[in-house]
Motif scaffolding. Structure first.
Motif, PDB file in Angstrom:
ATOM      1  N   LEU A 285       0.826  -1.209   0.000  1.00  0.00           N
ATOM      2  CA  LEU A 285       0.000   0.000   0.000  1.00  0.00           C
ATOM      3  C   LEU A 285       0.857   1.255   0.000  1.00  0.00           C
ATOM      4  O   LEU A 285       0.549   2.228  -0.705  1.00  0.00           O
ATOM      5  N   THR A 289       0.661   4.167  -2.841  1.00  0.00           N
ATOM      6  CA  THR A 289       0.285   5.540  -2.479  1.00  0.00           C
ATOM      7  C   THR A 289       1.444   6.511  -2.669  1.00  0.00           C
ATOM      8  O   THR A 289       1.228   7.679  -2.986  1.00  0.00           O
ATOM      9  N   GLN A 290       2.666   6.024  -2.466  1.00  0.00           N
ATOM     10  CA  GLN A 290       3.824   6.883  -2.699  1.00  0.00           C
ATOM     11  C   GLN A 290       3.942   7.225  -4.174  1.00  0.00           C
ATOM     12  O   GLN A 290       4.280   8.364  -4.538  1.00  0.00           O
ATOM     13  N   LEU A 293       0.205   9.287  -4.825  1.00  0.00           N
ATOM     14  CA  LEU A 293      -0.065  10.481  -4.019  1.00  0.00           C
ATOM     15  C   LEU A 293       1.193  11.159  -3.480  1.00  0.00           C
ATOM     16  O   LEU A 293       1.109  12.202  -2.838  1.00  0.00           O
ATOM     17  N   GLN A 295       2.929  10.184  -1.052  1.00  0.00           N
ATOM     18  CA  GLN A 295       3.000  10.024   0.399  1.00  0.00           C
ATOM     19  C   GLN A 295       2.666   8.580   0.763  1.00  0.00           C
ATOM     20  O   GLN A 295       1.931   7.907   0.049  1.00  0.00           O
ATOM     21  N   THR A 296       3.222   8.124   1.887  1.00  0.00           N
ATOM     22  CA  THR A 296       3.042   6.735   2.303  1.00  0.00           C
ATOM     23  C   THR A 296       1.849   6.627   3.247  1.00  0.00           C
ATOM     24  O   THR A 296       1.785   7.338   4.252  1.00  0.00           O
ATOM     25  N   ILE A 297       0.914   5.758   2.907  1.00  0.00           N
ATOM     26  CA  ILE A 297      -0.272   5.527   3.727  1.00  0.00           C
ATOM     27  C   ILE A 297      -0.267   4.077   4.197  1.00  0.00           C
ATOM     28  O   ILE A 297       0.021   3.165   3.404  1.00  0.00           O
TER      29      ILE A 297
END
Length: 416
Positions: A285, A289-290, A293, A295-297
């Motif tokens: 994930l 997301t990185q 987006l 960014q790391t989620i």
């Protein structure tokens, strides 16, 4: 005021999940009054706190005795003096599997000794008879819930196994909900030992809150179950049966130790697998997301957003809502042990004593996804004729158990 409003919202949400059923307002009012009184009694009654703390010191003595056993069997990794000087800042000498979890083995033997001597069945019968006289619940459910104060979610139903086929839907749903919404009092000392490492509260205070939640979460389960699946007019009567019969006390000790060992290894294996699987999912994930987006989620953060409104209803401030939501999500997705271990290691940062006090009733419970399988397997084996009802109820009962813990947390926030 926040806790009061939150409690109303929690009960309102439970009512909506029950499709706005007609509920017994008198029964709910009485249970809420008892819930408030019990919470106040444990947390605020003059002179009671020192008494409970002395009891807590006794449990700490048990933990020291367990450490003597683990040190003898496992050596220095079990808590005995190490044959070397540990390097400062190079990890912790505390090993959960060899120093903490063996408490379950010892307490398993203690509970079987209490069964063999007849003390535990007599205590359960006394509590269940007193509760049944209120006419709020039947003797069968009262016996099972009284047993839940001392036994796990798979053991308490054994006390009324011959009555389970006759349980109403409300009684069966309440039994499943209470099984998930509570924990086992015999491992409270283990919870308190690990959580006291977070430095928010000392071990004695944590024990007091856990002993209170052992009772209040059962009351909250009755309230939430009444909203979601109201009781009819029929109450199932029944008395405590002794599911364990031993010829000698040594046989009782051995049976308890073996059962405790199996539970200990099950907890360790489950934690190992779930932590590894969640880490794999977080890596996948996080990479996605990185890339998308920038960014790391993580899964925990996603659950944090889902559970943050519930944490506010419990009485937690908005500033801590996301953190507590992550903890609740992790406990639901994995189990309470993973969340407790992460709290003790400071992964979620420091928690204030007030936040910890509110969190404890919701944290130290079996309300996680794996409990669905445990309940279906256990109750399905004890009451095969009710398997269809049990399977249909378990997923909804998990939601009910989470709401029951949140209701107890909201009441704590009101009292403190």
């Amino acid at each position: 005021m926040q806790g009061l409003l939150g409690a109303c919202l929690i009960m309102g949400f439970a009512w909506s999940l029950g499709r706005f059923n007609h509920v017994n307002i008198k029964k709910i009012s009485i249970l809420l009054t008892i819930h408030l009184a019990v919470t106040w009694f444990f947390l605020k009654a003059p002179g009671l706190s020192p008494l409970l703390k002395h009891f807590g010191h006794g449990l700490e003595g048990v933990q020291q005795s367990v450490r003597a056993g683990t040190g003898f069997v496992f050596g220095y990794i079990g808590g005995a003096p190490a044959p070397f000087v540990p390097m400062a800042g190079k990890g912790s000498p505390f090993i959960l599997l060899f120093q903490a979890l063996p408490t379950i083995v010892v307490m398993g033997s203690v509970s079987m000794i209490l069964f063999h001597t007849g003390l535990l069945p007599r205590m359960v019968r006394s509590i269940s008879k007193g509760v049944a006289k209120t006419k709020l619940i039947g003797g069968g459910l009262a016996t099972a819930l009284a047993g839940k104060l001392f036994l796990g979610q798979s053991d308490a139903p054994l006390l009324v196994r011959h009555y389970l086929p006759n349980f109403s839907k409300n009684e069966l749903f309440t039994l499943i909900t209470a099984g998930m919404a509570t924990s086992v009092s015999t491992i409270f000392v283990l919870y308190s030992q690990v959580l006291s490492g977070a430095n928010a509260m000392n071990q004695d205070t944590i024990l007091v809150h856990l002993m209170a939640s052992a009772v209040t979460n059962i009351l909250a389960s009755l309230i939430i179950a009444e909203y979601m699946m109201p009781e009819g007019k029929t109450l199932t009567n029944g008395e405590c049966e002794n599911p364990y019969v031993f010829q000698t006390i040594i046989q009782a000790i051995t049976r308890g130790a073996i059962d405790g060992w199996n539970i200990m290894m099950m907890i360790a294996a489950t934690m190992l697998a779930l932590v590894a699987l969640v880490d794999i999912l977080n890596q996948v994930l996080g990479s996605i997301t990185q890339l998308i987006l920038n960014q790391t989620i993580t899964i925990q953060s996603l659950f944090g957003y889902v559970f943050s409104p519930l944490s506010w209803c419990m009485g937690i401030s908005w500033s801590d809502g996301l953190t507590i939501g992550c903890i609740l999500g992790e406990k639901t997705l994995l189990n309470e042990w993973v969340a407790i271990a992460n709290i003790s290691q400071g992964i979620y940062g420091p928690l204030s004593p007030r936040t910890m006090a509110i969190l404890l009733p919701s944290l130290c419970a079996f309300s996680n996804i794996s409990s669905i399988g445990i309940q279906i397997a256990c109750l399905g084996a004890l009451a095969p004729s009710r398997t269809s009802d049990i399977v249909q109820m378990c997923s909804l009962a998990l939601v009910a158990s989470i709401l029951a813990g949140a209701l107890s947390s909201a009441v704590v926030s009101i009292i403190i």
